[in-house]
Design a protein around this motif. Structure first.
Motif, PDB file in Angstrom:
ATOM      1  N   TRP A 252       0.848  -1.206   0.000  1.00  0.00           N
ATOM      2  CA  TRP A 252       0.000   0.000   0.000  1.00  0.00           C
ATOM      3  C   TRP A 252       0.882   1.256   0.000  1.00  0.00           C
ATOM      4  O   TRP A 252       0.633   2.218  -0.742  1.00  0.00           O
ATOM      5  CB  TRP A 252      -0.894  -0.052   1.243  1.00  0.00           C
ATOM      6  CG  TRP A 252      -2.002   0.935   1.307  1.00  0.00           C
ATOM      7  CD1 TRP A 252      -2.254   1.988   0.464  1.00  0.00           C
ATOM      8  CD2 TRP A 252      -3.050   0.970   2.293  1.00  0.00           C
ATOM      9  NE1 TRP A 252      -3.367   2.671   0.871  1.00  0.00           N
ATOM     10  CE2 TRP A 252      -3.870   2.070   1.982  1.00  0.00           C
ATOM     11  CE3 TRP A 252      -3.351   0.180   3.400  1.00  0.00           C
ATOM     12  CZ2 TRP A 252      -4.994   2.390   2.760  1.00  0.00           C
ATOM     13  CZ3 TRP A 252      -4.467   0.505   4.168  1.00  0.00           C
ATOM     14  CH2 TRP A 252      -5.277   1.591   3.850  1.00  0.00           C
ATOM     15  N   ALA A 253       1.937   1.227   0.825  1.00  0.00           N
ATOM     16  CA  ALA A 253       2.861   2.368   0.867  1.00  0.00           C
ATOM     17  C   ALA A 253       3.570   2.537  -0.480  1.00  0.00           C
ATOM     18  O   ALA A 253       3.741   3.660  -0.971  1.00  0.00           O
ATOM     19  CB  ALA A 253       3.878   2.163   1.980  1.00  0.00           C
TER      20      ALA A 253
ATOM     21  N   SER B  10       1.208   4.009  -2.876  1.00  0.00           N
ATOM     22  CA  SER B  10       0.973   5.412  -2.510  1.00  0.00           C
ATOM     23  C   SER B  10       2.129   6.290  -2.977  1.00  0.00           C
ATOM     24  O   SER B  10       1.914   7.398  -3.481  1.00  0.00           O
ATOM     25  CB  SER B  10       0.839   5.548  -0.992  1.00  0.00           C
ATOM     26  OG  SER B  10      -0.203   4.750  -0.489  1.00  0.00           O
TER      27      SER B  10
ATOM     28  N   ASP C  65      -3.335   6.897  -8.289  1.00  0.00           N
ATOM     29  CA  ASP C  65      -4.489   6.498  -7.484  1.00  0.00           C
ATOM     30  C   ASP C  65      -4.459   4.993  -7.231  1.00  0.00           C
ATOM     31  O   ASP C  65      -4.113   4.203  -8.116  1.00  0.00           O
ATOM     32  CB  ASP C  65      -5.796   6.828  -8.225  1.00  0.00           C
ATOM     33  CG  ASP C  65      -6.124   8.312  -8.142  1.00  0.00           C
ATOM     34  OD1 ASP C  65      -5.522   9.006  -7.304  1.00  0.00           O
ATOM     35  OD2 ASP C  65      -6.986   8.760  -8.924  1.00  0.00           O
ATOM     36  N   ILE C  66      -4.842   4.614  -6.017  1.00  0.00           N
ATOM     37  CA  ILE C  66      -4.964   3.188  -5.692  1.00  0.00           C
ATOM     38  C   ILE C  66      -6.449   2.865  -5.761  1.00  0.00           C
ATOM     39  O   ILE C  66      -7.246   3.397  -4.985  1.00  0.00           O
ATOM     40  CB  ILE C  66      -4.424   2.896  -4.287  1.00  0.00           C
ATOM     41  CG1 ILE C  66      -2.975   3.397  -4.162  1.00  0.00           C
ATOM     42  CG2 ILE C  66      -4.502   1.407  -3.972  1.00  0.00           C
ATOM     43  CD1 ILE C  66      -2.506   3.498  -2.731  1.00  0.00           C
TER      44      ILE C  66
ATOM     45  N   PRO D 277      -3.928   7.354   0.132  1.00  0.00           N
ATOM     46  CA  PRO D 277      -2.516   6.960   0.262  1.00  0.00           C
ATOM     47  C   PRO D 277      -2.084   6.936   1.724  1.00  0.00           C
ATOM     48  O   PRO D 277      -2.639   7.652   2.555  1.00  0.00           O
ATOM     49  CB  PRO D 277      -1.772   8.060  -0.510  1.00  0.00           C
ATOM     50  CG  PRO D 277      -2.680   9.239  -0.473  1.00  0.00           C
ATOM     51  CD  PRO D 277      -4.088   8.702  -0.429  1.00  0.00           C
TER      52      PRO D 277
END
Lengths: 187, 181
Positions: free
Chosen positions: B106-107, B110, B115-116, B126
């Motif tokens: 996730w980091a 980010s 965009d995730i 993020p």
């Protein structure tokens, strides 16, 4: 639209025009397209033209001048992630450098069209660049009427030259530009 | 539904096997992402990996919360036997990795500035700044921790199968509650 090659246009127009003519951009009719490789595919997109100063000298080609500023922050690409990546800090970093500029330093007539040399600034880095230029009369204008013209500039830059190296393992280094500028005589 | 002193309840068993399937899928997909040539045709696989990873992260959090509500049964076998100790250590480390690996991923996502997306629909906020240092560091952590997890999963599966061969009920109680009735 009838194509008139740059050189042919100069020959026919040189007697009528002996001085540089200032043209202004018709932004709604103009576009700056780009494309680059993405694996087996291509990413395409456009930049809005923020400003353009064009002085054309049909009698003395070398005296012609082009200065264009693109709105990098307004770039659009063929899929959303590409536009976001393009404008992000790893590529154009438009938060820090919202514009791309090109200022010509010389125009040289060729057998077909012309070569426009100048300096392009991307991400605050200025490098020499040259574009192939062709000029056309706009559709609907009479022969010899030079009040409305279309200039097409094509060329390429290597994004790594400007530090725009993000996603270099996925996206090609060469960015091909295709600028279609429709212009009208200022006076 | 609830765990008791000797058996896993339905909730724990469903979460366990859902996570097992997700993690196996993530490992296969992650390996593919590392080796494939990206293009428009396979770009969606990156989004799928993020969606599956965030789902696995949610499931491990749910599982940890559920274990507070309904504690799991103690390992079978003598508490001080080396196998029991190894099994406990592997479990604890596996839980730590199941939290840390998605956090690192996730980091990493980010830090790229993109965009995730979850399920190609919702934008996930993020958790790291857009930064090359964060991107490189979290990518490395995601990769190294994942390889460590692969090793632990081999130990986990080997231990479970070994106990299944011995017939001590460790594997079967994670499959059927009725086995212990």
């Amino acid at each position: 639209m009838r194509l008139i090659l740059f050189l042919a246009l100069l020959l026919t127009a040189s007697s009528a025009l002996a001085a540089p003519e200032l043209y202004r951009l018709q932004p709604d009719l103009s576009s700056v397209g780009f494309e680059t490789d993405f694996g087996p595919d291509r990413i395409t997109g456009t930049f809005p033209i923020a400003h353009a100063d064009l002085t054309l000298d049909f009698a003395k080609v070398g005296a012609s001048k082009v200065a264009v500023i693109l709105n990098a922050a307004g770039a659009q690409a063929s899929f959303p992630f590409a536009a976001q990546a393009l404008k992000g800090p790893k590529v154009l970093d438009t938060a820090e450098f919202p514009e791309i500029s090109f200022i010509s330093t010389g125009v040289k007539a060729e057998a077909e069209g012309a070569t426009v040399s100048g300096n392009i600034t991307i991400r605050g880095v200025t490098k020499p660049a040259s574009f192939h230029a062709e000029i056309y009369r706009q559709q609907g204008t009479e022969a010899g009427d030079l009040s409305h013209m279309t200039i097409r500039l094509t060329g390429a830059v290597m994004r790594s030259d400007f530090g725009a190296v993000g996603w270099h393992d996925m996206v090609g280094d060469q960015v091909r530009l295709d600028i279609l500028a429709r212009i009208e005589r200022a006076n | 539904m609830l765990n008791d002193a000797t058996r896993f309840g339905l909730v724990s068993r469903v979460i366990h096997w859902a996570m097992a399937a997700l993690i196996l899928g993530l490992l296969i997909l992650g390996t593919k992402l590392n080796t494939m040539q990206p293009g428009l045709a396979n770009l969606w696989l990156y989004g799928l990996h993020k969606t599956m990873g965030l789902t696995a992260f949610a499931l491990v959090l749910l599982r940890l919360i559920w274990h507070r509500i309904s504690p799991p049964p103690a390992p079978l076998g003598p508490p001080k036997a080396w196998e029991t100790r190894v099994a406990k250590a592997v479990h604890h480390l596996t839980y730590a990795l199941l939290v840390l690996i998605p956090l690192a991923g996730w980091a990493y996502a980010s830090a790229t500035g993109l965009d995730i997306m979850f399920a190609d629909r919702w934008v996930i906020p993020p958790i790291a700044p857009v930064s090359e240092a964060w991107e490189n560091g979290s990518k490395l952590a995601h990769s190294v921790l994942t390889k460590l997890l692969m090793g632990l999963l081999v130990l986990h599966v080997t231990g479970a199968l070994r106990r299944a061969v011995k017939g001590d009920g460790t594997l079967s109680r994670m499959i059927w509650k009725a086995q212990q009735d």
